[in-house]
Design a protein around this motif. Structure first.
Motif, PDB file in Angstrom:
ATOM      1  N   ILE A  81      -1.321  -4.406   1.237  1.00 51.32           N
ATOM      2  CA  ILE A  81      -0.837  -4.648   0.122  1.00 51.32           C
ATOM      3  C   ILE A  81      -1.955  -3.746  -0.914  1.00 51.32           C
ATOM      4  CG2 ILE A  81       0.170  -6.549   0.204  1.00 51.32           C
ATOM      5  CD1 ILE A  81      -1.923  -7.929  -1.463  1.00 51.32           C
ATOM      6  N   GLN A  82      -1.541  -3.421  -2.305  1.00 51.68           N
ATOM      7  CA  GLN A  82      -2.560  -2.741  -3.001  1.00 51.68           C
ATOM      8  C   GLN A  82      -3.534  -3.704  -3.463  1.00 51.68           C
ATOM      9  OE1 GLN A  82      -0.328  -0.402  -6.265  1.00 51.68           O
ATOM     10  NE2 GLN A  82       1.219  -0.175  -4.613  1.00 51.68           N
ATOM     11  N   PRO A  83      -4.805  -3.606  -3.539  1.00 53.24           N
ATOM     12  CA  PRO A  83      -5.906  -4.548  -4.028  1.00 53.24           C
ATOM     13  C   PRO A  83      -5.585  -4.999  -5.231  1.00 53.24           C
ATOM     14  CG  PRO A  83      -6.856  -2.467  -2.716  1.00 53.24           C
ATOM     15  CD  PRO A  83      -5.421  -2.254  -2.902  1.00 53.24           C
ATOM     16  N   GLY A  84      -5.869  -6.350  -5.623  1.00 52.35           N
ATOM     17  CA  GLY A  84      -5.693  -6.908  -7.004  1.00 52.35           C
ATOM     18  C   GLY A  84      -4.304  -6.806  -7.265  1.00 52.35           C
ATOM     19  N   THR A  85      -3.093  -6.928  -6.591  1.00 47.97           N
ATOM     20  CA  THR A  85      -1.936  -6.941  -6.993  1.00 47.97           C
ATOM     21  C   THR A  85      -1.144  -8.329  -6.606  1.00 47.97           C
ATOM     22  OG1 THR A  85      -0.787  -5.880  -5.274  1.00 47.97           O
ATOM     23  CG2 THR A  85      -1.550  -4.546  -6.988  1.00 47.97           C
ATOM     24  N   ALA A  86      -1.843  -8.952  -5.656  1.00 45.49           N
ATOM     25  CA  ALA A  86      -1.287 -10.334  -5.224  1.00 45.49           C
ATOM     26  C   ALA A  86      -1.262 -11.343  -6.323  1.00 45.49           C
ATOM     27  CB  ALA A  86      -2.068 -11.020  -4.115  1.00 45.49           C
ATOM     28  N   ARG A  87       0.138 -11.974  -6.491  1.00 48.73           N
ATOM     29  CA  ARG A  87       0.225 -12.804  -7.263  1.00 48.73           C
ATOM     30  C   ARG A  87       0.967 -14.084  -6.804  1.00 48.73           C
ATOM     31  NH1 ARG A  87       1.556 -10.443 -12.448  1.00 48.73           N
ATOM     32  NH2 ARG A  87       1.686 -12.947 -13.227  1.00 48.73           N
ATOM     33  N   ALA A 100       0.922  -1.196  -0.065  1.00 41.87           N
ATOM     34  CA  ALA A 100       0.062   0.017  -0.023  1.00 41.87           C
ATOM     35  C   ALA A 100       0.742   1.137  -0.089  1.00 41.87           C
ATOM     36  CB  ALA A 100      -0.877  -0.008   1.308  1.00 41.87           C
ATOM     37  N   GLY A 101       0.688   2.363  -0.948  1.00 41.34           N
ATOM     38  CA  GLY A 101       1.145   3.498  -0.920  1.00 41.34           C
ATOM     39  C   GLY A 101       2.770   3.299  -1.418  1.00 41.34           C
ATOM     40  N   GLY A 102       3.136   2.020  -2.053  1.00 39.08           N
ATOM     41  CA  GLY A 102       4.632   1.485  -2.429  1.00 39.08           C
ATOM     42  C   GLY A 102       5.481   1.945  -1.350  1.00 39.08           C
ATOM     43  N   LYS A 103       5.068   1.923  -0.147  1.00 40.23           N
ATOM     44  CA  LYS A 103       6.027   1.950   1.191  1.00 40.23           C
ATOM     45  C   LYS A 103       6.407   0.731   1.655  1.00 40.23           C
ATOM     46  CE  LYS A 103       3.723   6.299   2.482  1.00 40.23           C
ATOM     47  NZ  LYS A 103       3.264   7.060   3.517  1.00 40.23           N
ATOM     48  N   LEU A 122       3.404 -10.909  11.528  1.00 38.29           N
ATOM     49  CA  LEU A 122       3.404 -12.539  11.892  1.00 38.29           C
ATOM     50  C   LEU A 122       1.838 -12.793  12.103  1.00 38.29           C
ATOM     51  CD1 LEU A 122       6.371 -13.204  13.844  1.00 38.29           C
ATOM     52  CD2 LEU A 122       6.104 -13.258  11.540  1.00 38.29           C
ATOM     53  N   ALA A 123       1.321 -13.590  11.324  1.00 39.55           N
ATOM     54  CA  ALA A 123      -0.192 -13.829  11.706  1.00 39.55           C
ATOM     55  C   ALA A 123      -0.534 -15.251  11.561  1.00 39.55           C
ATOM     56  CB  ALA A 123      -0.947 -13.026  10.684  1.00 39.55           C
ATOM     57  N   THR A 124      -1.467 -15.565  12.049  1.00 44.73           N
ATOM     58  CA  THR A 124      -1.938 -17.104  12.085  1.00 44.73           C
ATOM     59  C   THR A 124      -2.600 -17.427  10.715  1.00 44.73           C
ATOM     60  OG1 THR A 124      -3.876 -16.815  13.428  1.00 44.73           O
ATOM     61  CG2 THR A 124      -1.773 -17.413  14.438  1.00 44.73           C
ATOM     62  N   GLY A 125      -2.566 -18.696  10.360  1.00 45.01           N
ATOM     63  CA  GLY A 125      -3.420 -18.861   9.204  1.00 45.01           C
ATOM     64  C   GLY A 125      -3.094 -18.613   7.980  1.00 45.01           C
ATOM     65  N   ASN A 126      -3.610 -19.012   7.004  1.00 49.76           N
ATOM     66  CA  ASN A 126      -3.195 -18.731   5.555  1.00 49.76           C
ATOM     67  C   ASN A 126      -3.683 -17.026   5.065  1.00 49.76           C
ATOM     68  OD1 ASN A 126      -2.706 -18.524   2.844  1.00 49.76           O
ATOM     69  ND2 ASN A 126      -3.995 -20.432   2.125  1.00 49.76           N
ATOM     70  N   GLN A 127      -2.674 -16.280   5.111  1.00 57.93           N
ATOM     71  CA  GLN A 127      -2.987 -14.964   4.909  1.00 57.93           C
ATOM     72  C   GLN A 127      -2.157 -14.743   3.644  1.00 57.93           C
ATOM     73  OE1 GLN A 127      -4.816 -13.083   6.902  1.00 57.93           O
ATOM     74  NE2 GLN A 127      -5.126 -14.177   8.895  1.00 57.93           N
ATOM     75  N   ALA A 128      -2.024 -15.481   2.804  1.00 62.11           N
ATOM     76  CA  ALA A 128      -1.274 -15.217   1.708  1.00 62.11           C
ATOM     77  C   ALA A 128      -1.898 -14.164   0.523  1.00 62.11           C
ATOM     78  CB  ALA A 128      -0.626 -16.570   0.910  1.00 62.11           C
ATOM     79  N   ASP A 129      -2.899 -14.501   0.609  1.00 59.44           N
ATOM     80  CA  ASP A 129      -3.941 -13.516  -0.391  1.00 59.44           C
ATOM     81  C   ASP A 129      -4.669 -12.273   0.368  1.00 59.44           C
ATOM     82  OD1 ASP A 129      -3.599 -14.897  -2.762  1.00 59.44           O
ATOM     83  OD2 ASP A 129      -4.540 -16.406  -1.643  1.00 59.44           O
ATOM     84  N   SER A 130      -4.384 -12.029   1.776  1.00 56.34           N
ATOM     85  CA  SER A 130      -5.024 -11.162   2.722  1.00 56.34           C
ATOM     86  C   SER A 130      -4.701  -9.753   2.068  1.00 56.34           C
ATOM     87  CB  SER A 130      -4.767 -11.273   3.939  1.00 56.34           C
ATOM     88  OG  SER A 130      -5.445 -12.451   4.438  1.00 56.34           O
ATOM     89  N   GLN A 131      -5.405  -8.740   1.931  1.00 62.06           N
ATOM     90  CA  GLN A 131      -5.159  -7.409   1.490  1.00 62.06           C
ATOM     91  C   GLN A 131      -4.606  -6.548   2.804  1.00 62.06           C
ATOM     92  OE1 GLN A 131      -8.117  -5.015  -0.320  1.00 62.06           O
ATOM     93  NE2 GLN A 131      -8.602  -6.833  -2.281  1.00 62.06           N
TER      94      GLN A 131
END
Length: 353
Positions: free
Chosen positions: A43-49, A34-37, A109-118
């Protein structure tokens, strides 16, 4: 992670060099923050790959090994920041893991599958990196890498967390702005507390040279800026400091020989002052060792070029000390302004192709 050179494709390296058990990586994604920082939790929405390994979403990195991901088509501008999220469904079977304690960048650090979380809102922030050892880009043929072998002064102690103002970052910015040096990538292979001759925080520089420098993709140049921790942890006696100075000089020669065999140009940086720090002994034996080492760096002719960091940041009125304008407050480490002085002291002509 902040990239130096840009490119159209990337791949990641995950390391289990210091793990006590195989490292099971279940899923990895990359995205733009988010914000390129750097250091933000969103993260920026829609950019996860998704990142894959031999076409699969997961991999297991053996003890002592590293794993390279498949290439991913994702245009990266020079100097941009990329977020990497890794999910380990099975956790770790050992408390011995591979990490970078002095990342000066916040992870979450977070629990669970957060790989696609925004956003990892509510996650635990830690100023360390884990498992990820490199981000490589497929770049233009004119691109080549400068590798930096150093300790906490190159790792950036005293710089601002998440602002990427270590001297390697500021040097990268400066080189990128030059027409003849825009294609220079900078690989910061420093480790806080590191020593050249003996293990400290991590393996000694001679032991990690092959993995951290000679195996770097696209490496063309090497700057060696390390040795103050060897001097500072050796006994403050005349004999001990003479021995450490002699041993450091011999070690530098070994680094030069081994790097030249891989066709790297090797540049030596003089050791900066530590007057007023706990390393500074009243009799001046450690300062004498520093002067001996710096004299060899400057005059031996063994390095392909010399970068005089000592001259760039020392106090002209008291050259055993850092200039007050550059001292972060402990007599050894530098402020962001001090790191700019180091970056400005590196001649750009050393990297003209």
């Amino acid at each position: 992670m902040r990239v130096s050179a840009g490119g159209q494709r990337l791949r990641l390296r995950f390391s289990n060099a210091f793990g006590g058990a195989p490292l099971p990586v279940t899923r990895v994604t990359v995205a733009f923050p988010a914000g390129g920082k750097a250091g933000v939790s969103a993260i920026q929405p829609g950019t996860a790959r998704p990142v894959t390994f031999y076409g699969r979403p997961s991999t297991v990195v053996p003890v002592g090994a590293q794993t390279v991901s498949d290439p991913l088509d994702l245009p990266l501008a020079p100097g941009s920041v990329l977020t990497v999220t890794a999910y380990l469904a099975d956790g770790q079977a050992s408390e011995a893991i591979t990490s970078h304690p002095g990342s000066r960048t916040t992870s979450y650090l977070a629990t669970g599958n957060q790989a696609d979380s925004q956003d990892l809102a509510g996650a635990t922030p830690v100023d360390h990196w884990y498992f990820l050892s490199a981000l490589e880009v497929w770049s233009k043929p004119a691109t080549a890498a400068l590798v930096l072998l150093g300790d906490s002064l190159t790792d950036g102690r005293g710089s601002t967390t998440n602002l990427n103002n270590r001297w390697p970052d500021q040097l990268s910015d400066r080189l990128r702005a030059g027409r003849r040096t825009a294609g220079v990538a900078v690989a910061n292979q420093a480790a806080g507390g590191n020593r050249v001759l003996n293990d400290g925080l991590g393996p000694n520089a001679l032991a990690r040279l092959d993995r951290d420098v000679l195996a770097r993709s696209g490496a063309r140049w090497l700057i060696v800026f390390e040795g103050v921790n060897d001097i500072g942890t050796a006994a403050a006696t005349q004999d001990a400091q003479k021995k450490i100075a002699d041993d450091l000089i011999a070690a530098y020669d070994q680094i030069i020989v081994r790097a030249h065999a891989k066709d790297l140009a090797v540049y030596g940086a003089t050791l900066t002052p530590f007057g007023g720090n706990s390393y500074d002994d009243p009799q001046g034996y450690r300062e004498g060792a520093r002067q001996t080492v710096n004299e060899w760096i400057r005059t031996s002719g063994r390095f392909d070029a010399v970068i005089d960091f000592d001259r760039a940041v020392r106090d002209p009125a008291g050259p055993r000390r850092l200039s007050a304008a550059y001292d972060v407050g402990d007599g050894l480490h530098l402020s962001p302004a001090g790191y700019k002085a180091l970056a400005d002291a590196v001649p750009a002509r050393l990297f003209h192709r």
